[in-house]
Design an enzyme around this catalytic site. Structure first.
Site, PDB file in Angstrom:
ATOM      1  N   GLN A   1      29.773  -2.231 -18.347  1.00 48.06           N
ATOM      2  CA  GLN A   1      31.194  -1.824 -18.393  1.00 48.06           C
ATOM      3  C   GLN A   1      31.962  -2.691 -19.391  1.00 48.06           C
ATOM      4  OE1 GLN A   1      32.082   0.763 -16.787  1.00 48.06           O
ATOM      5  NE2 GLN A   1      34.312   0.740 -16.879  1.00 48.06           N
TER       6      GLN A   1
ATOM      7  N   GLU B   1       9.348  -8.413  -3.301  1.00 51.72           N
ATOM      8  CA  GLU B   1       9.376  -9.611  -2.438  1.00 51.72           C
ATOM      9  C   GLU B   1      10.342  -9.443  -1.264  1.00 51.72           C
ATOM     10  OE1 GLU B   1       6.441 -11.264  -2.868  1.00 51.72           O
ATOM     11  OE2 GLU B   1       7.670 -12.960  -2.213  1.00 51.72           O
TER      12      GLU B   1
ATOM     13  N   ARG C   1      10.531 -16.272  -2.445  1.00 50.21           N
ATOM     14  CA  ARG C   1      11.806 -15.548  -2.529  1.00 50.21           C
ATOM     15  C   ARG C   1      12.822 -16.334  -3.342  1.00 50.21           C
ATOM     16  NH1 ARG C   1      11.481 -12.932   3.506  1.00 50.21           N
ATOM     17  NH2 ARG C   1      10.270 -11.138   2.818  1.00 50.21           N
TER      18      ARG C   1
ATOM     19  N   GLU D   1       0.856  -1.198   0.000  1.00 49.09           N
ATOM     20  CA  GLU D   1       0.000   0.000   0.000  1.00 49.09           C
ATOM     21  C   GLU D   1       0.891   1.246   0.000  1.00 49.09           C
ATOM     22  OE1 GLU D   1      -2.794  -0.147   3.192  1.00 49.09           O
ATOM     23  OE2 GLU D   1      -3.651  -2.050   2.483  1.00 49.09           O
TER      24      GLU D   1
ATOM     25  N   ALA E   1       2.353   1.173   3.371  1.00 51.49           N
ATOM     26  CA  ALA E   1       2.729  -0.137   3.931  1.00 51.49           C
ATOM     27  C   ALA E   1       3.494  -0.924   2.875  1.00 51.49           C
ATOM     28  CB  ALA E   1       1.485  -0.908   4.381  1.00 51.49           C
ATOM     29  N   GLY E   2       4.836  -0.856   2.943  1.00 47.73           N
ATOM     30  CA  GLY E   2       5.673  -1.577   1.991  1.00 47.73           C
ATOM     31  C   GLY E   2       6.386  -2.696   2.716  1.00 47.73           C
TER      32      GLY E   2
HETATM   33  C1  FAD Z   1       7.807  -2.817 -10.161  1.00 52.42           C
HETATM   34  C2  FAD Z   1       7.246  -3.252  -8.844  1.00 52.42           C
HETATM   35  C3  FAD Z   1       6.388  -4.334  -8.782  1.00 52.42           C
HETATM   36  C4  FAD Z   1       5.824  -4.707  -7.559  1.00 52.42           C
HETATM   37  N1  FAD Z   1       4.898  -5.719  -7.521  1.00 52.42           N
HETATM   38  C5  FAD Z   1       4.202  -5.936  -6.376  1.00 52.42           C
HETATM   39  C6  FAD Z   1       3.082  -6.836  -6.359  1.00 52.42           C
HETATM   40  O1  FAD Z   1       2.755  -7.462  -7.362  1.00 52.42           O
HETATM   41  N2  FAD Z   1       2.388  -6.957  -5.209  1.00 52.42           N
HETATM   42  C7  FAD Z   1       2.714  -6.292  -4.075  1.00 52.42           C
HETATM   43  O2  FAD Z   1       2.029  -6.448  -3.076  1.00 52.42           O
HETATM   44  N3  FAD Z   1       3.791  -5.437  -4.042  1.00 52.42           N
HETATM   45  C8  FAD Z   1       4.519  -5.245  -5.174  1.00 52.42           C
HETATM   46  N4  FAD Z   1       5.568  -4.359  -5.175  1.00 52.42           N
HETATM   47  C9  FAD Z   1       5.902  -3.661  -3.952  1.00 52.42           C
HETATM   48  C10 FAD Z   1       7.244  -4.088  -3.352  1.00 52.42           C
HETATM   49  O3  FAD Z   1       7.151  -5.353  -2.780  1.00 52.42           O
HETATM   50  C11 FAD Z   1       7.643  -2.982  -2.359  1.00 52.42           C
HETATM   51  O4  FAD Z   1       8.012  -1.857  -3.143  1.00 52.42           O
HETATM   52  C12 FAD Z   1       8.786  -3.397  -1.460  1.00 52.42           C
HETATM   53  O5  FAD Z   1       8.358  -4.366  -0.546  1.00 52.42           O
HETATM   54  C13 FAD Z   1       9.346  -2.202  -0.679  1.00 52.42           C
HETATM   55  O6  FAD Z   1       8.347  -1.446  -0.084  1.00 52.42           O
HETATM   56  P1  FAD Z   1       8.314   0.144  -0.297  1.00 52.42           P
HETATM   57  O7  FAD Z   1       8.397   0.393  -1.757  1.00 52.42           O
HETATM   58  O8  FAD Z   1       7.160   0.678   0.426  1.00 52.42           O
HETATM   59  O9  FAD Z   1       9.652   0.666   0.329  1.00 52.42           O
HETATM   60  P2  FAD Z   1       9.929   0.959   1.881  1.00 52.42           P
HETATM   61  O10 FAD Z   1       9.467  -0.170   2.715  1.00 52.42           O
HETATM   62  O11 FAD Z   1       9.457   2.317   2.222  1.00 52.42           O
HETATM   63  O12 FAD Z   1      11.508   0.957   1.864  1.00 52.42           O
HETATM   64  C14 FAD Z   1      12.300   2.041   1.368  1.00 52.42           C
HETATM   65  C15 FAD Z   1      13.750   1.772   1.722  1.00 52.42           C
HETATM   66  O13 FAD Z   1      13.900   1.709   3.140  1.00 52.42           O
HETATM   67  C16 FAD Z   1      14.443   0.476   3.537  1.00 52.42           C
HETATM   68  N5  FAD Z   1      13.789   0.034   4.775  1.00 52.42           N
HETATM   69  C17 FAD Z   1      12.473  -0.224   4.966  1.00 52.42           C
HETATM   70  N6  FAD Z   1      12.248  -0.591   6.232  1.00 52.42           N
HETATM   71  C18 FAD Z   1      13.434  -0.569   6.858  1.00 52.42           C
HETATM   72  C19 FAD Z   1      13.842  -0.845   8.185  1.00 52.42           C
HETATM   73  N7  FAD Z   1      12.991  -1.253   9.129  1.00 52.42           N
HETATM   74  N8  FAD Z   1      15.147  -0.715   8.485  1.00 52.42           N
HETATM   75  C20 FAD Z   1      16.042  -0.321   7.552  1.00 52.42           C
HETATM   76  N9  FAD Z   1      15.708  -0.034   6.280  1.00 52.42           N
HETATM   77  C21 FAD Z   1      14.417  -0.164   5.932  1.00 52.42           C
HETATM   78  C22 FAD Z   1      14.166  -0.470   2.400  1.00 52.42           C
HETATM   79  O14 FAD Z   1      15.091  -1.536   2.342  1.00 52.42           O
HETATM   80  C23 FAD Z   1      14.291   0.443   1.199  1.00 52.42           C
HETATM   81  O15 FAD Z   1      15.625   0.575   0.838  1.00 52.42           O
HETATM   82  C24 FAD Z   1       6.169  -4.016  -6.380  1.00 52.42           C
HETATM   83  C25 FAD Z   1       7.072  -2.944  -6.457  1.00 52.42           C
HETATM   84  C26 FAD Z   1       7.587  -2.551  -7.653  1.00 52.42           C
HETATM   85  C27 FAD Z   1       8.508  -1.357  -7.693  1.00 52.42           C
END
Ligand code: FAD
Length: 563
Positions: A341, A368, A245, A128, A131-132
Site C-alpha cells: 500500500q 511450524e 518457532r 502428511e 496430518a497437518g
Molecule cells: C511451503 C510449505 C513448506 C512446508 N515445509 C514443511 C516441512 O519442511 N516439513 C513438514 O513436516 N511440514 C512442512 N509444511 C507443512 C506445514 O507445517 C503445514 O502445512 C501446517 O502445519 C498446517 O497443516 P495443514 O496444511 O495440514 O493445514 P490444516 O492443519 O488442515 O489447517 C487448515 C486450517 O485449519 C486451521 N486448524 C487446524 N486445526 C484446527 C483446530 N483444531 N482448530 C481450529 N482451527 C484449526 C489451521 O489453523 C488452518 O488455518 C510446509 C508447508 C508449506 C505450505
C-alpha cells in the site's frame, strides 16, 4: 554460543553473499521461474564457502554451536535476504532437530558431522496429506523387520506432504508410526522405494523447493531409528518447538523489516500533493509507524525467549516460542501488506519486491504451526496458570509492571500493567461464565494473552535499554529513547485491545445483564485505558521523525522548552 565478534562477522558475510549472489533481478527471475537455486543453497551450506549451517551445529559435531540468540539474528538476516532460500537452510536445521534432541552420540556424530563437514542438506518429514496441524493423525508406518526375535530393520511406507527441500535433500528425517508409537527415522536420498514428486507451484517462497514424498516399503537399518527407542517421535518434535518457532518468528521479523526498509526510502522520494509521502502523517502513522512498533514488540519477546533458552531455562518454552512466532509472523505479514500500500501501484508490481516479500512471508503464519494453533497453544497453557493461581497470575504480572513503572516512568510499563490487569479480569469472567467451551473465545484469549505479555516484555526491554543492560548481541535498530516510545505506543494498543475485545467476547458468549456489564466494565479499568491513549500522536510523531532522520526536531523542541 559464539562471540559477538563472530556473530557480527557471520552477519556481514551473509549480507555480502546476498548482495553478490541474490540481487533483486536474480530473485525476481527465480521467483518468476518458480525455481529453487540449489547451487546457492548448497554454497550457503558449504563449509568452504559461506558455511552458514555451521552456526546451527553443536561444537562437538564440528559446528560452531550458536545459541538461540545467535540463531535468531542469523534467521532474521536470512529472511531479509530471501525467505525462500532461508527456508531451504532452515529445513536442514529442522530436519536435524530430532537428531539434536534425541539421537545417540554415534548418530549425532555421523549426521550432524555430515551437515558440518560436507554441507549435506536435510529435510524434515512430518506433515502428511491427512496430518497437518494434528500430527497425531499420521498414517506413515514403520514395520519391524525381524530375524527371529531380533529387529534387523524397518520398512517405512506412507506419504509426506509439503516437505521443504523435499526434492533436493540428501537425507530426510521421517516421522512414522512404529509399533511403539511415532518415531523418527533417517532416510537417505535414493533409497529403494523412496521418491519425491515435482516441486509444488506455490503462492510464495517460490525460491524454496517444496515437494511431496512417497515411501513404499523403504528399508532402513535399526541404526537409522533416531535415539534407538521407538515411540519418542512426538516428544522429540515438541522438545524443540520453543526453539524452532523462535526461528520462524525471526523469519517474520526479517521479512517484515525488509518490506519496511523498502517502503521508508521510497516514501522520502515519492512526491504527492507537493511534498514527500514521508511528511504526511496520515501515511506514516497508518502504514509505517504501527508496523515498526509491532515488529519491535515482537522482537522484544523473541530476544527475551532466546536469552532464556540460552540461559538453560527449565522446560521447553513452548508457549513462549508460540507467542514469539504468533506476534512476529502476524506483524511481519501486516508490515509487508502495508508496504505494498505504501508503494501504491508500484508496490503491486514484481519489480519493487514488496509484493514478493508479502507473498513469501505469508508462509510464516502457516508452517511450524499455524497462527490458530499458536493461539490455542498459548491460551490452553496460560489458562492453566490462571486456574492454578486462582486468577492471580496476570494480576501478579501487572504488579511487576507497576513496580517497573516506578523505576522507569516513561516506558509505558503502567499501560502494560493496565493490559495485564484487564486480561486477568477477562480470564476470570470467562471462567465464571464457562466461556472457554466456545473454541472461538479460547483462541481469541490466545491473542489477547500474546499482546499483554508482549507489552510487558517490551517494557522490560525498554527498561534494560535505559540501564544500558541490553543483551550484547541485541538488535540496535532503536536506542533507549526510541524503545521507550515504542513501548508506550504498543502498551496502549495492547491495553485497549485486551479490554475492548475481552469485553466483546465475554459479552458475546455470556450475554450479561446491565448491572453485570457495568461491574465488568469497571473491573477492566476502561476509563484509565482510554485516558492512557493521551500522547499517542506525539509518540508516533517521534518514531516517524526518528525513522526519517528528523529527530533533531525533538531535541530542538526540548531545548526550547528548557529555556
Ligand atoms: C511451503 C510449505 C513448506 C512446508 N515445509 C514443511 C516441512 O519442511 N516439513 C513438514 O513436516 N511440514 C512442512 N509444511 C507443512 C506445514 O507445517 C503445514 O502445512 C501446517 O502445519 C498446517 O497443516 P495443514 O496444511 O495440514 O493445514 P490444516 O492443519 O488442515 O489447517 C487448515 C486450517 O485449519 C486451521 N486448524 C487446524 N486445526 C484446527 C483446530 N483444531 N482448530 C481450529 N482451527 C484449526 C489451521 O489453523 C488452518 O488455518 C510446509 C508447508 C508449506 C505450505
Amino acid at each position: 554460543m559464539i562471540s559477538k565478534k563472530t556473530l557480527n562477522l557471520s552477519l556481514k558475510s551473509l549480507k555480502e553473499f546476498g548482495k553478490k549472489r541474490l540481487p533483486d533481478e536474480v530473485r525476481i527471475e527465480l521467483d518468476e521461474r518458480d525455481e529453487c537455486p540449489v547451487d546457492i543453497v548448497r554454497d550457503m551450506c558449504d563449509p568452504d564457502k559461506l558455511g552458514i549451517q555451521l552456526l546451527f551445529v553443536p561444537e562437538d559435531c564440528g559446528g560452531m554451536g550458536g545459541g538461540a540468540f545467535d540463531v535468531y539474528r542469523i534467521c532474521e538476516a536470512m529472511a531479509a535476504m530471501d525467505l525462500g532460500i532461508a527456508t531451504s537452510v532452515l529445513a536442514t536445521f529442522l530436519g536435524s532437530d530430532p537428531l539434536t534432541v534425541g539421537a545417540t552420540p554415534e548418530q549425532k556424530k555421523l549426521w550432524l558431522g555430515k551437515i558440518a563437514d560436507e554441507g549435506i542438506l536435510f529435510a524434515y518429514g512430518a506433515t502428511e496429506p491427512d496430518a497437518g496441524s494434528d500430527l497425531g493423525a499420521l498414517k506413515t508406518t514403520a514395520e519391524r523387520v525381524l530375524d527371529g526375535d531380533k529387529i534387523i530393520g524397518y520398512k517405512i511406507s506412507g506419504l509426506k506432504q509439503w516437505i521443504s527441500n523435499g526434492g533436493i535433500a540428501d537425507a530426510y528425517s521421517i516421522l512414522a508410526n512404529a509399533p511403539g508409537g511415532p518415531t523418527w527415522f533417517v532416510v537417505e536420498k535414493g533409497a529403494p522405494g523412496f521418491s519425491h514428486d515435482k516441486p509444488e507451484n506455490k503462492h510464495g517462497i517460490r525460491t524454496s523447493n517444496t515437494a511431496a514424498l512417497a515411501l513404499e516399503s523403504v528399508y532402513v537399518t535399526p541404526d537409522r531409528l533416531i535415539g534407538g527407542v521407538e515411540g519418542q517421535g512426538l516428544l522429540q518434535a515438541q522438545a524443540v518447538f520453543g526453539y524452532t518457532r523462535l526461528m520462524v518468528a525471526a523469519f517474520g521479523l526479517g521479512a517484515g523489516w525488509a518490506a519496511l526498509d523498502r517502503a521508508v526510502p521510497y516514501s522520502t522520494k515519492r512526491i504527492q500533493g507537493g511534498s514527500p509521502l514521508s511528511e504526511k502523517q496520515g501515511y506514516t502513522h497508518k502504514l509505517i509507524v504501527p508496523n515498526m512498533v509491532r515488529l519491535e514488540a515482537a522482537r522484544a519477546y523473541i530476544e527475551e525467549t532466546a536469552e532464556r533458552i540460552d540461559a538453560g531455562a527449565e522446560g521447553s518454552l513452548n508457549t513462549e516460542g508460540a507467542i514469539a512466532k504468533y506476534m512476529a509472523t502476524e506483524a511481519g505479514n501486516k508490515a509487508a501488506e502495508d508496504s505494498i500500500q505504501a508503494l501504491g501501484g508500484y508496490g503491486y508490481t514484481h519489480e519493487y519486491m514488496v509484493e514478493k516479500i508479502s507473498r513469501d512471508v505469508r508462509i510464516t503464519v502457516i508452517y511450524e504451526g499455524t497462527s490458530e494453533i499458536m493461539e490455542m497453544t498459548i491460551s490452553r497453557d496460560r489458562w492453566q496458570l490462571h486456574l492454578k493461581t486462582r486468577g492471580q497470575h496476570y494480576h501478579d504480572k501487572a504488579r511487576e509492571s507497576e513496580r517497573l513503572h516506578l523505576q522507569h516512568p516513561d516506558i509505558g510499563a503502567d499501560h502494560a500493567a493496565l493490559a495485564l490487569h484487564a486480561l486477568a479480569e477477562v480470564l476470570e469472567r470467562c471462567r465464571t461464565a464457562r466461556l472457554t467451551r466456545f473454541q472461538h473465545v479460547l483462541l481469541r484469549l490466545g491473542e489477547l494473552i500474546a499482546y499483554a505479555e508482549t507489552a510487558a516484555c517490551l517494557a522490560r526491554r525498554a527498561a534494560r535499554a535505559q540501564e544500558g543492560k541490553l543483551h550484547e548481541k541485541a538488535s540496535d535498530r532503536f536506542d533507549a529513547a526510541g524503545l521507550a516510545v515504542i513501548s508506550r505506543i504498543f502498551a496502549r494498543e495492547a491495553a485497549l485491545k485486551v479490554a475492548e475485545e475481552g469485553l466483546r467476547w465475554v459479552t458475546a458468549g455470556a450475554g450479561v445483564s446491565d448491572s453485570e456489564m457495568a461491574s465488568f466494565e469497571q473491573s477492566l479499568a476502561l476509563p484509565a485505558i482510554h485516558r492512557a491513549q493521551a500522547g499517542l500522536i506525539a509518540d508516533m510523531d517521534f518514531i516517524a521523525d526518528t525513522i526519517y532522520g528528523r529527530a533533531e526536531k525533538h531535541a530542538a523542541a526540548a531545548v526550547a522548552l528548557q529555556r
